[in-house]
Design an enzyme around this catalytic site. Structure first.
Site, PDB file in Angstrom:
ATOM      1  N   GLU A 171      17.115  27.544 -23.150  1.00 17.05           N
ATOM      2  CA  GLU A 171      16.655  27.494 -21.756  1.00 17.05           C
ATOM      3  C   GLU A 171      17.245  28.655 -20.958  1.00 17.05           C
ATOM      4  OE1 GLU A 171      17.088  23.659 -19.789  1.00 17.05           O
ATOM      5  OE2 GLU A 171      16.869  22.604 -21.684  1.00 17.05           O
ATOM      6  N   GLY A 187      24.169  22.519 -13.672  1.00 18.05           N
ATOM      7  CA  GLY A 187      23.828  23.833 -13.151  1.00 18.05           C
ATOM      8  C   GLY A 187      23.984  24.964 -14.139  1.00 18.05           C
ATOM      9  N   ASN A 214      21.620  26.180 -15.992  1.00 20.95           N
ATOM     10  CA  ASN A 214      20.456  27.064 -15.796  1.00 20.95           C
ATOM     11  C   ASN A 214      20.594  27.868 -14.510  1.00 20.95           C
ATOM     12  OD1 ASN A 214      18.290  26.825 -17.921  1.00 20.95           O
ATOM     13  ND2 ASN A 214      18.759  24.656 -17.570  1.00 20.95           N
ATOM     14  N   HIS A 246      11.871  22.572 -18.952  1.00 21.28           N
ATOM     15  CA  HIS A 246      11.845  21.244 -19.569  1.00 21.28           C
ATOM     16  C   HIS A 246      12.304  21.371 -21.022  1.00 21.28           C
ATOM     17  CE1 HIS A 246      10.588  17.110 -20.117  1.00 21.28           C
ATOM     18  NE2 HIS A 246      10.062  17.488 -21.275  1.00 21.28           N
ATOM     19  N   ARG A 303      10.960  10.747   0.108  1.00 20.82           N
ATOM     20  CA  ARG A 303      10.517  12.053  -0.377  1.00 20.82           C
ATOM     21  C   ARG A 303       9.960  12.919   0.748  1.00 20.82           C
ATOM     22  NH1 ARG A 303       6.518  12.486  -5.419  1.00 20.82           N
ATOM     23  NH2 ARG A 303       4.992  11.659  -3.974  1.00 20.82           N
ATOM     24  N   GLY A 318       1.386  16.980 -11.458  1.00 27.48           N
ATOM     25  CA  GLY A 318       1.785  16.058 -12.517  1.00 27.48           C
ATOM     26  C   GLY A 318       3.250  16.236 -12.903  1.00 27.48           C
ATOM     27  N   VAL A 319       3.698  15.431 -13.855  1.00 35.56           N
ATOM     28  CA  VAL A 319       5.066  15.552 -14.357  1.00 35.56           C
ATOM     29  C   VAL A 319       5.029  16.379 -15.641  1.00 35.56           C
ATOM     30  CG1 VAL A 319       7.059  14.288 -15.255  1.00 35.56           C
ATOM     31  CG2 VAL A 319       5.774  13.383 -13.316  1.00 35.56           C
ATOM     32  N   ASP A 320       5.562  17.601 -15.567  1.00 37.75           N
ATOM     33  CA  ASP A 320       5.642  18.505 -16.717  1.00 37.75           C
ATOM     34  C   ASP A 320       4.265  18.869 -17.275  1.00 37.75           C
ATOM     35  OD1 ASP A 320       8.442  18.311 -16.494  1.00 37.75           O
ATOM     36  OD2 ASP A 320       8.480  16.533 -17.769  1.00 37.75           O
ATOM     37  N   VAL A 343      10.600  14.094  -8.564  1.00 39.20           N
ATOM     38  CA  VAL A 343       9.226  14.584  -8.648  1.00 39.20           C
ATOM     39  C   VAL A 343       8.748  14.952  -7.246  1.00 39.20           C
ATOM     40  CG1 VAL A 343       6.859  13.997  -9.304  1.00 39.20           C
ATOM     41  CG2 VAL A 343       8.779  13.162 -10.677  1.00 39.20           C
TER      42      VAL A 343
HETATM   43  C1  GRF Z   1      18.122  20.939 -18.781  1.00 41.11           C
HETATM   44  O1  GRF Z   1      18.066  20.540 -20.124  1.00 41.11           O
HETATM   45  C2  GRF Z   1      16.754  20.883 -18.177  1.00 41.11           C
HETATM   46  O2  GRF Z   1      15.734  21.236 -19.066  1.00 41.11           O
HETATM   47  C3  GRF Z   1      16.654  19.426 -17.841  1.00 41.11           C
HETATM   48  O3  GRF Z   1      17.924  19.103 -17.326  1.00 41.11           O
HETATM   49  C4  GRF Z   1      18.896  19.956 -17.926  1.00 41.11           C
HETATM   50  C5  GRF Z   1      19.643  20.627 -16.816  1.00 41.11           C
HETATM   51  O4  GRF Z   1      20.758  21.318 -17.249  1.00 41.11           O
HETATM   52  N1  GRF Z   1      15.549  19.173 -16.942  1.00 41.11           N
HETATM   53  P1  GRF Z   1      21.630  22.194 -16.250  1.00 41.11           P
HETATM   54  O5  GRF Z   1      21.951  21.336 -15.024  1.00 41.11           O
HETATM   55  O6  GRF Z   1      20.847  23.417 -15.884  1.00 41.11           O
HETATM   56  O7  GRF Z   1      22.878  22.509 -17.022  1.00 41.11           O
END
Ligand code: GRF
Length: 210
Positions: free
Chosen positions: A179, A19, A21, A114, A70, A148-150, A97
């Site tokens: 990020e 977490g 981000n 990503h 899902r 799609g994926v990414d 996904v």
């Molecule tokens: C990040 O590198 C994100 O790009 C990837 O998973 C990681 C998550 O990190 N998809 P956090 O949980 O936000 O620390």
């Protein structure tokens, strides 16, 4: 729904992991921020750091089981998104996904981060893929989520060097700190109407800033 909303946007963050981000988004968009604030955190893992952190911060946090179901996950989540009147969904280390039906319903309203410069190295282990390919530069991408994926339109990219002695962990850490800048930047661009998701047939869907 189109942005800007001319009112504070209500964000949901979906996360499966630590977490960091989520923390960056909470820092950038604190409660009562005029542009946006995080109103809901969803995780497919009950013990995810992201969920525990949100609970500790007093933000509504829900564990919703994904497993092999899902459809059940998406039904439950859709109900939560309605209850919390969510405008924009930020996938932040969300390791599942979403279906084409779900991403179509929320087209232009789901973002993902990503750890590569997409379209290079989509999917799992992006940092390992970058090291194996021997590239000198990598980075992160925040993009709209499509079926799609990414694969969705890019909103923001930030670059980092790949160093000769990098391991997956050192490269991942360098990318992760970018990020944390890129995600709030991308959210701002979307919410202020500077970037919009365009249909897949259009090649110039989004503004890219390095
Ligand atoms: C990040 O590198 C994100 O790009 C990837 O998973 C990681 C998550 O990190 N998809 P956090 O949980 O936000 O620390």
């Amino acid at each position: 729904m189109t942005f800007p909303l001319y009112r504070p946007a209500r964000l949901a963050v979906f996360a499966s992991g630590h977490g960091s981000n989520l923390r960056a988004l909470l820092h950038a968009f604190p409660p009562a921020d005029p542009l946006a604030s995080v109103q809901l955190v969803v995780s497919n893992k009950r013990a995810a750091g992201a969920l525990l952190f949100a609970e500790a911060e007093g933000i509504p946090a829900r564990a919703v089981s994904f497993g092999t179901d899902r459809d059940g996950f998406e039904r439950e989540v859709t109900a939560l998104l309605r209850t919390f009147r969510i405008d924009l969904i930020c996938l932040a280390g969300f390791m599942r996904v979403l279906s084409a039906a779900f991403t179509a319903r929320y087209a232009g309203r789901v973002l993902n981060v990503h750890p590569s410069l997409l379209p290079a190295f989509p999917g799992l282990h992006a940092q390992r893929q970058a090291l194996s390919a021997g590239v000198r530069e990598s980075g992160c991408t925040v993009h709209f989520v499509d079926a799609g994926v990414d694969t969705g339109a890019v909103i923001v990219q930030r670059r980092v060097p790949v160093l000769a002695n990098d391991t997956e962990a050192t490269l991942a850490a360098r990318i992760l700190s970018e990020e944390h800048q890129a995600y709030p930047d991308a959210v701002r661009r979307v919410l202020t109407g500077r970037v919009q998701a365009l249909p897949k047939t259009t090649s110039s869907g989004a503004e890219v800033s390095a």
